[in-house]
Design an enzyme around this catalytic site. Sequence first.
Site, PDB file in Angstrom:
ATOM      1  N   LYS A 122       4.532  29.897  33.940  1.00  0.00           N
ATOM      2  CA  LYS A 122       5.809  30.601  34.012  1.00  0.00           C
ATOM      3  C   LYS A 122       5.694  31.788  34.972  1.00  0.00           C
ATOM      4  CE  LYS A 122       8.025  30.846  30.010  1.00  0.00           C
ATOM      5  NZ  LYS A 122       8.354  31.088  28.580  1.00  0.00           N
TER       6      LYS A 122
ATOM      7  N   MET B 297      16.928  31.102  33.572  1.00  0.00           N
ATOM      8  CA  MET B 297      17.623  32.093  34.392  1.00  0.00           C
ATOM      9  C   MET B 297      16.696  33.217  34.833  1.00  0.00           C
ATOM     10  SD  MET B 297      21.212  32.509  32.316  1.00  0.00           S
ATOM     11  CE  MET B 297      22.193  31.074  31.859  1.00  0.00           C
TER      12      MET B 297
ATOM     13  N   ASP C 113       1.889  31.814  21.620  1.00  0.00           N
ATOM     14  CA  ASP C 113       1.005  32.761  22.301  1.00  0.00           C
ATOM     15  C   ASP C 113       0.997  32.415  23.785  1.00  0.00           C
ATOM     16  OD1 ASP C 113      -0.786  34.800  22.677  1.00  0.00           O
ATOM     17  OD2 ASP C 113      -2.541  33.643  22.089  1.00  0.00           O
TER      18      ASP C 113
ATOM     19  N   PRO D 263       9.935  19.942  32.229  1.00  0.00           N
ATOM     20  CA  PRO D 263      11.149  19.347  31.664  1.00  0.00           C
ATOM     21  C   PRO D 263      12.001  20.399  30.966  1.00  0.00           C
ATOM     22  CG  PRO D 263       9.189  18.076  31.072  1.00  0.00           C
ATOM     23  CD  PRO D 263       8.706  19.352  31.685  1.00  0.00           C
TER      24      PRO D 263
END
Length: 581
Positions: free
Chosen positions: A346, A331, A381, A326
């Site tokens: 990520k 970018m 972290d 969400p």
Amino acid sequence: MSEQSLHINKLARGIATTIVQGFNRHFEIFQRITAGARQRFEEAEWRAVQLASRERIMLYDHRVRETIALIRDLYEIKTLDPQLWREIKHCYMRLLLDHQQPELAETFYTSVFCRQFPRQYYTNDFIFVRSSISTEYIDSEETSYVSYYPGTIGLRESIVNILKNAGFVLPFENLGRDLRNIYRAIVQNYPGKANRKAQLNFQISVIRHPFFRNKAAYLVGRMINGRDDTAFALPILNNEQGGLYIDALVWGEKQLSVVFSYSQAYFMMEHQVPSAVVSFLQQLLPRRDTSELYSAIGLHKQGKSAFYRDFLHHLRHSSDEFVVAPGIRGMVMMVFTLPSYPYVFKIIKDKFAPQKEFTRQQVEEKYHLVKRHDRVGRMADMLEYSNVALPVERFIPELLQELIETCDSSISFDGDKIIFRHIYLERRMIPLNIFIETADDEILERVIEDYGNAIKQLAGANIFPGDFLYKNFGVTQQGRVVFYDYDEISYMTECNFRKIPPPRFPEDEFRSEPWYSVEPNDVFPEEFGTFLLSTPKIRKSFLKYHRNLLDARYWKEKQDKIKEGQYEDVFPYPEALRFKR
């Protein structure tokens, strides 16, 4: 046994012994750095505290590389012999039977193997996907915690003994006052208040050694009385004039959980059997898993191992699909999550938006900076992994397509698996921009106040976030605002904070380009309001608490303090808990 088998067995024992010795050397140095925390704290050597923390974080990788080099040099091991490495693992397991840190040694072995050989061998035949040695009830020369019995010697004397056994050399500036403060706080917080009767099992158990972090030491324990079992911590500060004082009583799981938050730097806590300390902490913080607690005491590689095992277990026992996380699309990073698991994944994108003028390597360096730096409870972290294999069938088609389009160089496919060359994991939080949309006026004011506090505390720790947009911050389960987008962070000391010069002519204000020169490191704080304060309610709350963030003079004063070696006090507990001195 054949001659070849004898040779393999002898070689395996030699290599296994070399790896154990490599780990033992690592842990010895780790403990030496950790043991120095007490002296650094008592001598108020705050710069040395930060340097020691960074040194300890970097230690593990150095020892792994050293051990690999030694194996290659001593045994000329360059290619993988499956039969040999199966035997090495068996020999290694036997060497750990009486070891006091077997789980850490297993992780070290896995690191040594995985940095040499391909991913297809990352199975339990060759590495420790599952732990082979129980860490329960490992004996050591000293116990992990000490118990005190107020029913026998009184509450005041019990607290005196707790402080005495903490082993500080510096005296307390006013022990009588501190004892009264602690007693009043216990009476105020304890279930049943002052008329609560001591039960037969009334006891206080405290972890033997203090926990050191930043400018504080913490005594951590639990108070048991009947069926009541309450976690607590006593933060101890140095007055920098030759004395110590108790700053607060952190009481209960919720308050202690913030002290052990994943947004805090790692504690330094000395003990020969870390698993015993983690076991005790889990009783105090049952909502914290072992991975977080190992990381909390500086054993972040063990935290990674424990996390990965838990994640693999969860994957096997769940069926939901990975989806885009969400929030507003990043970018620089592609971010996805598994709804049933409280983390986000990520991946650095192949191409960044035009306004992001940096490289992939620079982004990775930013994340390493955060790992090494004091996060003052305001930066999440992250766990960093390489060559992570996940089942393709668990990804919704839209996410899979977007990963292929934006992160092609970071992924590959192997049968029914998608392989991520490099991936970061962080605790999932509610993005601040989403949180703000549904917050009522009272909550909005509180969260905007904490948002500004987060920026100020990061600045005091020499961190400039770079991008203050709300989408780059998250709200934790405890309601704290935490920064989690690191691609534009820099050190405060690298920034040049400026006030916008007055226009030379009236028409300057209508020009599309600024009428003044702008260098790459220039920052104009008065511009922050243009991007952040367009909503009247937000603007009102922000200006009420943090108007000075829009003033270049405020930022320059912060810079000057950092350059002078002044380290600000940041407390992982509410100001209201602090005792009066």
